[in-house]
Motif scaffolding. Structure first.
Motif, PDB file in Angstrom:
ATOM      1  N   MET A   1     -49.562  73.097  44.537  1.00 37.14           N
ATOM      2  CA  MET A   1     -49.012  71.930  43.797  1.00 37.14           C
ATOM      3  C   MET A   1     -50.174  71.153  43.177  1.00 37.14           C
ATOM      4  O   MET A   1     -50.791  70.317  43.833  1.00 37.14           O
ATOM      5  CB  MET A   1     -48.235  71.027  44.753  1.00 37.14           C
ATOM      6  CG  MET A   1     -46.934  71.613  45.234  1.00 37.14           C
ATOM      7  SD  MET A   1     -45.544  71.243  44.163  1.00 37.14           S
ATOM      8  CE  MET A   1     -45.396  69.476  44.364  1.00 37.14           C
ATOM      9  N   SER A   2     -50.462  71.436  41.918  1.00 36.14           N
ATOM     10  CA  SER A   2     -51.648  70.865  41.268  1.00 36.14           C
ATOM     11  C   SER A   2     -51.521  69.362  41.046  1.00 36.14           C
ATOM     12  O   SER A   2     -52.519  68.677  40.875  1.00 36.14           O
ATOM     13  CB  SER A   2     -51.899  71.566  39.950  1.00 36.14           C
ATOM     14  OG  SER A   2     -50.775  71.401  39.111  1.00 36.14           O
ATOM     15  N   ASP A   3     -50.277  68.843  41.056  1.00 38.98           N
ATOM     16  CA  ASP A   3     -50.109  67.404  40.828  1.00 38.98           C
ATOM     17  C   ASP A   3     -49.920  66.628  42.126  1.00 38.98           C
ATOM     18  O   ASP A   3     -49.612  65.438  42.093  1.00 38.98           O
ATOM     19  CB  ASP A   3     -48.930  67.160  39.883  1.00 38.98           C
ATOM     20  CG  ASP A   3     -47.631  67.730  40.433  1.00 38.98           C
ATOM     21  OD1 ASP A   3     -47.696  68.565  41.375  1.00 38.98           O
ATOM     22  OD2 ASP A   3     -46.563  67.346  39.940  1.00 38.98           O
ATOM     23  N   CYS A   4     -50.125  67.278  43.259  1.00 35.41           N
ATOM     24  CA  CYS A   4     -49.939  66.608  44.551  1.00 35.41           C
ATOM     25  C   CYS A   4     -51.306  66.137  45.071  1.00 35.41           C
ATOM     26  O   CYS A   4     -52.229  66.944  45.231  1.00 35.41           O
ATOM     27  CB  CYS A   4     -49.287  67.563  45.547  1.00 35.41           C
ATOM     28  SG  CYS A   4     -49.305  66.922  47.242  1.00 35.41           S
ATOM     29  N   CYS A   7     -52.465  67.948  48.298  1.00 34.61           N
ATOM     30  CA  CYS A   7     -52.868  69.338  48.003  1.00 34.61           C
ATOM     31  C   CYS A   7     -54.258  69.336  47.373  1.00 34.61           C
ATOM     32  O   CYS A   7     -55.102  70.172  47.707  1.00 34.61           O
ATOM     33  CB  CYS A   7     -51.874  70.015  47.063  1.00 34.61           C
ATOM     34  SG  CYS A   7     -50.355  70.573  47.869  1.00 34.61           S
ATOM     35  N   HIS A  46     -48.052  72.943  51.079  1.00 32.17           N
ATOM     36  CA  HIS A  46     -47.293  71.792  50.584  1.00 32.17           C
ATOM     37  C   HIS A  46     -45.905  71.767  51.200  1.00 32.17           C
ATOM     38  O   HIS A  46     -45.109  72.683  51.016  1.00 32.17           O
ATOM     39  CB  HIS A  46     -47.176  71.829  49.053  1.00 32.17           C
ATOM     40  CG  HIS A  46     -46.458  70.617  48.526  1.00 32.17           C
ATOM     41  ND1 HIS A  46     -47.091  69.427  48.309  1.00 32.17           N
ATOM     42  CD2 HIS A  46     -45.150  70.415  48.224  1.00 32.17           C
ATOM     43  CE1 HIS A  46     -46.219  68.522  47.895  1.00 32.17           C
ATOM     44  NE2 HIS A  46     -45.029  69.105  47.830  1.00 32.17           N
ATOM     45  N   SER A  48     -42.954  68.671  51.335  1.00 37.31           N
ATOM     46  CA  SER A  48     -42.838  67.370  50.665  1.00 37.31           C
ATOM     47  C   SER A  48     -42.609  66.203  51.632  1.00 37.31           C
ATOM     48  O   SER A  48     -43.092  65.099  51.381  1.00 37.31           O
ATOM     49  CB  SER A  48     -41.721  67.414  49.623  1.00 37.31           C
ATOM     50  OG  SER A  48     -40.495  67.741  50.238  1.00 37.31           O
ATOM     51  N   HIS A  98     -46.303  64.629  50.258  1.00 36.63           N
ATOM     52  CA  HIS A  98     -46.836  65.797  50.978  1.00 36.63           C
ATOM     53  C   HIS A  98     -46.845  65.344  52.429  1.00 36.63           C
ATOM     54  O   HIS A  98     -47.520  64.364  52.768  1.00 36.63           O
ATOM     55  CB  HIS A  98     -48.243  66.124  50.464  1.00 36.63           C
ATOM     56  CG  HIS A  98     -48.919  67.291  51.142  1.00 36.63           C
ATOM     57  ND1 HIS A  98     -49.475  68.340  50.428  1.00 36.63           N
ATOM     58  CD2 HIS A  98     -49.159  67.554  52.450  1.00 36.63           C
ATOM     59  CE1 HIS A  98     -50.019  69.202  51.275  1.00 36.63           C
ATOM     60  NE2 HIS A  98     -49.840  68.743  52.506  1.00 36.63           N
TER      61      HIS A  98
END
Ligand code: AMP
Ligand code: ZN
Length: 114
Positions: A1-4, A7, A46, A48, A98
């Motif tokens: 998850m590149s936008d988390c 992460c 990840h 949520s 996360h």
């Protein structure tokens, strides 16, 4: 998850102060500590929120709880005590989606939860 955010912290794309790490779990200092000890413990995969946990996550959840015991020994608060907190969903004030556990201690936290 590149936008988390978490992460990205796990992947070392964003700096953090490590406290403990295994193949499945990473623990680091909270950037805005609310107690003398305030550590965040996250699964490297990840997930949520607590709501998203399934039977598939049993192994990592076991490791998170065992990690807590290692971290409190390492930080010297095993005997004095600590609180483990998970915020899940809007009413809890969860801001990072996360799964993470706040491990807080290093002072008397009193007898009330809130
Ligand atoms: P929650 O409100 O349970 O979602 O908690 C999110 C926590 O993440 C807060 O206690 C923040 O202070 C913490 N936090 C946000 N950004 C960072 C960061 N870059 N490094 C460490 N902790 C962070
Ligand atoms: Zn994530």
């Amino acid at each position: 998850m590149s936008d988390c955010l978490f992460c990205r912290i796990v992947n070392r794309e964003i700096p953090s102060t490590p406290v403990y790490e295994t193949d499945k779990v990473y623990a680091f200092l909270d950037i805005e500590p609310e107690a003398p000890v305030h550590v965040l413990i996250v699964p490297k995969q990840h997930i949520s929120s607590h709501n998203a946990l399934t039977e598939d996550n049993v192994d990592v959840m076991k490791d998170i709880h065992l990690a807590v015991n290692e971290i409190v020994k390492k930080l010297g608060i095993s005997d004095s005590g600590y609180r483990l907190i998970n915020n899940c969903g809007p009413d809890s004030g969860q801001t990072v989606f996360h799964l993470h556990y706040h491990l807080v201690g290093g002072k008397s936290l009193g007898t009330k939860i809130l």
